[in-house]
Design a protein around this motif. Structure first.
Motif, short mmCIF file in Angstrom:
data_model
loop_
_atom_site.label_atom_id
_atom_site.label_comp_id
_atom_site.label_asym_id
_atom_site.label_seq_id
_atom_site.Cartn_x
_atom_site.Cartn_y
_atom_site.Cartn_z
N UNK A 200 47.63 42.87 47.36
CA UNK A 200 48.85 42.07 47.20
C UNK A 200 50.07 42.92 46.87
N UNK A 201 51.22 42.36 47.15
CA UNK A 201 52.49 43.01 46.85
C UNK A 201 53.61 42.01 47.01
N UNK A 202 54.83 42.37 46.66
CA UNK A 202 55.95 41.44 46.77
C UNK A 202 56.25 41.09 48.21
N UNK A 203 55.86 41.96 49.15
CA UNK A 203 56.10 41.69 50.57
C UNK A 203 54.92 41.02 51.24
N UNK A 204 53.83 40.83 50.54
CA UNK A 204 52.66 40.11 51.05
C UNK A 204 51.90 39.55 49.84
N UNK A 205 52.27 38.34 49.50
CA UNK A 205 51.76 37.74 48.26
C UNK A 205 50.87 36.55 48.60
N UNK A 206 49.62 36.55 48.17
CA UNK A 206 48.75 35.40 48.44
C UNK A 206 49.25 34.11 47.81
N UNK A 207 50.14 34.23 46.80
CA UNK A 207 50.68 33.03 46.16
C UNK A 207 51.57 32.23 47.09
N UNK A 209 50.60 30.91 49.66
CA UNK A 209 49.75 29.82 50.15
C UNK A 209 48.73 29.37 49.11
N UNK A 210 48.23 30.31 48.28
CA UNK A 210 47.12 30.01 47.37
C UNK A 210 47.58 29.98 45.91
N UNK A 211 47.01 29.06 45.12
CA UNK A 211 47.24 29.02 43.68
C UNK A 211 46.09 29.78 43.02
N UNK A 212 46.41 30.91 42.38
CA UNK A 212 45.37 31.78 41.84
C UNK A 212 45.76 32.23 40.43
N UNK A 213 44.82 32.15 39.52
CA UNK A 213 45.01 32.62 38.16
C UNK A 213 44.03 33.75 37.87
N UNK A 214 44.42 34.65 36.99
CA UNK A 214 43.55 35.75 36.59
C UNK A 214 42.53 35.20 35.58
N UNK A 215 41.27 35.16 35.97
CA UNK A 215 40.23 34.57 35.13
C UNK A 215 40.05 35.31 33.81
N UNK A 216 40.51 36.56 33.74
CA UNK A 216 40.39 37.30 32.48
C UNK A 216 41.49 36.90 31.51
N UNK A 217 42.49 36.15 31.98
CA UNK A 217 43.62 35.74 31.13
C UNK A 217 43.57 34.27 30.76
N UNK A 218 43.32 33.40 31.74
CA UNK A 218 43.36 31.96 31.47
C UNK A 218 42.22 31.26 32.20
N UNK A 219 41.95 30.03 31.77
CA UNK A 219 40.98 29.17 32.44
C UNK A 219 41.54 27.75 32.42
N UNK A 220 41.08 26.87 33.30
CA UNK A 220 41.61 25.49 33.34
C UNK A 220 41.37 24.75 32.03
N UNK A 221 42.33 23.93 31.66
CA UNK A 221 42.18 23.04 30.52
C UNK A 221 41.71 21.69 31.06
N UNK A 222 40.42 21.53 31.21
CA UNK A 222 39.88 20.34 31.84
C UNK A 222 39.66 20.59 33.32
N UNK A 310 51.37 40.78 42.00
CA UNK A 310 49.97 41.16 41.75
C UNK A 310 48.99 40.11 42.27
N UNK A 311 49.52 39.03 42.87
CA UNK A 311 48.65 38.04 43.49
C UNK A 311 48.14 36.94 42.59
N UNK A 312 48.64 36.87 41.33
CA UNK A 312 48.18 35.84 40.39
C UNK A 312 49.37 35.14 39.74
N UNK A 313 49.15 33.89 39.34
CA UNK A 313 50.10 33.17 38.50
C UNK A 313 49.82 33.54 37.05
#
Length: 356
Positions: A200-207, A209-222, A310-313
């Motif tokens: 990923x990069x600023x010129x090619x960001x998976x965000x 199209x895709x909603x992605x979170x870093x699993x080492x930082x956050x997890x869904x609340x419910x 970096x490809x994550x929210x």
């Protein structure tokens, strides 16, 4: 001017006393016109891929999106940053766009909790998950059968679900189901997105199209994501094309990935506008049944601007803001729930959200 048009003019000129006649086309001019007519009668893009106008349009939209991504919305009792390329409803009813006049803070009674992750949010009354993506009735259009249009619509919904609601995608895993719906022949569609997921990069960001979170930082609340938006369709420029337009807002409540059991909830609001196309393989070189991506634009509220590319929210929490952590937002206030304007009319600078 054709021979018939020229003959009509001569007759009219005789009746009007020969007033202001246009110059009769030369033999070269008539030959050039005939060549243009012949070219226009050929099937556009037949067996060669989408027409050049469509390709240019995708490139322009992609450049605009690349410049737009990075807006970080602010939230909570203090300012949180916001990202502009990922927020509004031009189709469904939404609020006005006077974000600067909205309050910049939230009452403690409106802050989300584990029990009520959507407390204080307009999304509390929205549909849950895939139920919020309604497929309209399919009818034949643009030389495409009702069955073709239905396939385009159901594929578009499947893409939205796999890209924005699938738990594996949200955890940052490779969105295989979503990628499999896209045409592998499209270099600036599926091919580009696969590269963005790998590097990923600023010129090619998976965000985009895709909603992605870093699993080492956050997890869904419910297990609920709130959804609002609309799916529409129309014929393309020529027969053998159906275009599907999607404009949806997704609201994600998350907690920190703390093995001890985090309780503080933050919300990230993502709005996406996409145009997808299904082509008739008899007229355009395409993989039968697969979608082309003609437009991909997104805006994310409460996403750390300083970490773009970096490809994550990266949601920010109230406790972090109180501690003085900066998410890179400016003083420009933005309401991430405002759907009154298309994304390409919004500012591309990193701003501050009034609520999440």
């Amino acid at each position: 001017m054709s021979d018939e048009e020229w003959a009509r003019f001569l007759r009219a000129a005789e009746q009007d006393g020969g007033a202001a006649a246009p110059k009769e086309p030369s033999a070269d001019e008539r030959a050039a016109r005939a060549a243009r007519v012949a070219r226009s009668a050929q099937p556009e893009g037949w067996r060669t891929g989408p027409a050049w106008r469509e390709i240019d349009g995708r490139a322009a939209r992609r450049r605009r999106l690349a410049a737009a991504l990075g807006l970080l919305l602010a939230a909570g009792l203090v300012v949180v940053a916001v990202r502009p390329g990922l927020v509004t409803d031009r189709f469904a009813g939404g609020g006005d766009t006077r974000a600067a006049q909205a309050p910049a803070t939230q009452s403690a009674d409106d802050l989300p909790t584990l029990k009520e992750p959507f407390r204080g949010s307009p999304a509390a009354g929205w549909a849950d998950g895939a139920a919020g993506i309604q497929v309209p009735e399919a009818k034949p259009v643009g030389g495409m059968s009702e069955k073709d249009v239905q396939h385009a619509l159901t594929s578009a919904k499947a893409l939205l679900v796999a890209a924005n609601l699938d738990p594996a995608t949200l955890r940052g895993e490779r969105p295989r189901a979503a990628l499999d719906l896209l045409d592998p022949l499209q270099a600036d569609g599926r091919v580009m997105l696969e590269k963005a997921l790998t590097d990923p990069g600023t010129d090619r960001d998976p965000l985009w199209v895709f909603s992605r979170f870093d699993a080492s930082e956050v997890r869904p609340a419910g297990n609920v994501v709130k959804v609002r938006g609309r799916l529409t369709y129309e014929r393309g420029e020529r027969d053998g094309q159906v275009l599907v337009h999607a404009d949806y807002t997704f609201v994600y409540p998350v907690v920190k990935a703390d093995p001890g059991g985090a309780t503080e909830v933050a919300r990230t609001v993502v709005r996406r506008q996409m145009t997808l196309a299904l082509y008739d393989p008899a007229k355009i070189r395409t993989t039968p049944g697969k979608l082309y991506v003609l437009r991909m634009e997104a805006s994310a509220g409460n996403d750390d601007c300083s970490r773009d590319g970096d490809g994550f929210l990266h949601p920010q929490f109230h406790s972090e803001l109180v501690a003085g952590e900066d998410g890179g937002g400016t003083g420009r206030l933005v309401d991430p729930y405002d759907r009154s304007k298309p994304l390409d009319e919004l500012s591309q600078e990193c701003g501050t959200v009034t609520r999440t």
